[in-house]
Design a protein around this motif. Structure first.
Motif, short mmCIF file in Angstrom:
data_model
loop_
_atom_site.label_atom_id
_atom_site.label_comp_id
_atom_site.label_asym_id
_atom_site.label_seq_id
_atom_site.Cartn_x
_atom_site.Cartn_y
_atom_site.Cartn_z
N ALA A 188 0.82 -1.04 -0.10
CA ALA A 188 -0.14 -0.04 -0.01
C ALA A 188 0.82 1.21 0.09
N GLU A 189 2.11 1.24 0.78
CA GLU A 189 2.82 2.31 0.92
C GLU A 189 3.56 2.48 -0.65
N SER A 190 4.14 1.34 -1.12
CA SER A 190 4.60 1.60 -2.48
C SER A 190 3.46 2.13 -3.54
N ALA A 191 2.55 1.58 -3.48
CA ALA A 191 1.21 2.06 -4.32
C ALA A 191 1.16 3.41 -4.24
N LEU A 192 1.03 4.18 -3.14
CA LEU A 192 0.93 5.47 -2.75
C LEU A 192 1.83 6.39 -3.52
N ARG A 193 3.26 5.85 -3.32
CA ARG A 193 4.43 6.64 -3.72
C ARG A 193 4.25 6.57 -5.48
N ALA A 194 3.78 5.24 -5.91
CA ALA A 194 3.59 5.25 -7.67
C ALA A 194 2.42 6.37 -7.90
N SER A 195 1.49 6.48 -7.15
CA SER A 195 0.36 7.31 -7.43
C SER A 195 0.94 8.96 -7.43
N LEU A 196 1.50 9.18 -6.28
CA LEU A 196 2.17 10.61 -6.20
C LEU A 196 2.93 10.90 -7.51
N ALA A 197 3.57 9.80 -7.73
CA ALA A 197 4.48 10.15 -8.98
C ALA A 197 3.75 10.37 -10.28
N SER A 198 2.74 9.71 -10.27
CA SER A 198 1.85 9.75 -11.46
C SER A 198 1.01 11.13 -11.76
N GLY A 199 0.78 11.65 -10.33
CA GLY A 199 0.05 12.94 -10.47
C GLY A 199 -1.12 12.77 -10.76
N ALA A 213 -5.18 5.30 -3.46
CA ALA A 213 -3.90 4.86 -2.91
C ALA A 213 -3.87 5.39 -1.40
N ASN A 214 -4.11 6.40 -1.08
CA ASN A 214 -3.92 7.23 0.25
C ASN A 214 -5.16 6.52 1.26
N ASN A 215 -6.08 6.51 0.52
CA ASN A 215 -7.22 5.78 1.50
C ASN A 215 -6.99 4.24 1.71
N GLU A 216 -6.37 3.61 0.81
CA GLU A 216 -5.86 2.17 0.93
C GLU A 216 -4.97 2.07 2.15
N LEU A 217 -4.00 3.13 1.99
CA LEU A 217 -2.71 3.00 2.96
C LEU A 217 -3.51 3.20 4.45
N SER A 218 -4.40 4.06 4.45
CA SER A 218 -4.86 4.38 5.56
C SER A 218 -5.67 3.12 6.35
N LYS A 219 -6.19 2.33 5.45
CA LYS A 219 -6.83 1.13 5.70
C LYS A 219 -5.96 0.15 6.43
N GLN A 220 -4.46 -0.02 5.54
CA GLN A 220 -3.89 -0.93 5.85
C GLN A 220 -3.07 -0.57 7.19
N ILE A 221 -2.75 0.58 7.29
CA ILE A 221 -2.15 1.27 8.65
C ILE A 221 -2.85 0.76 9.72
N ASN A 222 -4.32 0.90 9.66
CA ASN A 222 -5.47 0.43 10.78
C ASN A 222 -5.36 -1.00 11.04
N ASN A 223 -5.23 -1.74 9.73
CA ASN A 223 -5.34 -3.17 10.00
C ASN A 223 -3.85 -3.50 10.81
N PHE A 224 -2.82 -2.94 10.27
CA PHE A 224 -1.29 -3.27 10.87
C PHE A 224 -1.45 -2.97 12.55
N ILE A 225 -1.84 -1.51 12.79
CA ILE A 225 -1.96 -1.55 14.14
C ILE A 225 -2.84 -2.30 15.07
N SER A 226 -3.93 -2.81 14.54
CA SER A 226 -4.71 -3.75 15.26
C SER A 226 -4.08 -5.04 15.32
N PHE A 227 -3.47 -5.46 14.27
CA PHE A 227 -2.88 -6.66 14.30
C PHE A 227 -1.62 -6.72 15.53
N VAL A 228 -0.94 -5.53 15.61
CA VAL A 228 0.19 -5.54 16.56
C VAL A 228 -0.31 -5.50 17.77
#
Length: 209
Positions: free
Chosen positions: A92-103, A111-126
């Protein structure tokens, strides 16, 4: 007695009329030109305001993305056998970087929304699987930085959307709408956020006290 020169007077009158009409036309042209330049420059200003605001949003998103590798590094040592959750947030982080490069604004938002979801999933998992890790100094610092980055993204995105609203109204009003159409001032789209995805799981992070 001197004869009155009607022809000469007639020519003088015609000349005066031409001078008057010419002066009015010239004044009108100057007023139109000055108005045009003023409106055009105003459109340039509001468009640049949008571009600057967009850059600020993307910079804040980029700063958050840069925290992800550090977060993964902190967790990876403990979560050696849980590569799937680590891969998800990394992708998700890589996808956001790629989207930022695309403009592309739509791709960036998604991509930013997806990264937000994955961050929350990650936090809950840990928090669920490795509760001791959440008390670590490095992890706590990163969580604080992530929370701050979310707040900055929300603020800069709101500012961007306000600038977009001002710009879109400006290019729709007369006489600016005619100039905007002639010179390619296209409407801008607002950043669309997933409100639920943007809510960081502060309870799981241990930062809600």
């Amino acid at each position: 007695m001197k004869e009155y020169d009607y022809e000469s007077k007639k020519n003088q009158l015609i000349g005066a009329i031409f001078l008057t009409v010419g002066g009015v036309l010239l004044t009108t042209v100057l007023v139109v030109a000055i108005t045009f330049m003023g409106v055009y420059n105003d459109l340039i200003d509001v468009r640049e305001d949008v571009n600057l605001a967009e850059s600020n949003v993307e910079a804040d998103m980029q700063r958050r993305a840069e925290l992800i590798p550090d977060l993964v590094t902190v967790v990876r040592a403990a979560a050696k056998h849980d590569e799937e959750i680590i891969d998800s947030i990394s992708e998700a982080e890589s996808a956001l970087r790629a989207s930022l490069a695309s403009g592309n604004l739509d791709e960036i938002s998604q991509a930013n929304n997806e990264l937000s979801k994955q961050i929350n999933n990650f936090i809950s998992f840990v928090a669920r699987e490795y509760p001791d890790l959440t008390a670590g100094n490095n992890y706590t610092i990163l969580m604080g930085q992530l929370e701050g980055s979310v707040n900055r993204i929300n603020i800069s995105r709101e500012e961007y959307n306000a600038k977009v609203s001002d710009y879109n109204r400006a290019i729709e009003k007369a006489p600016a709408c005619f100039i905007a159409k002639a010179f390619g001032f296209e409407p801008k789209e607002a950043f669309v956020a997933d409100k639920e995805a943007e809510k960081m799981n502060l309870v799981d992070m241990g930062l809600d006290d």
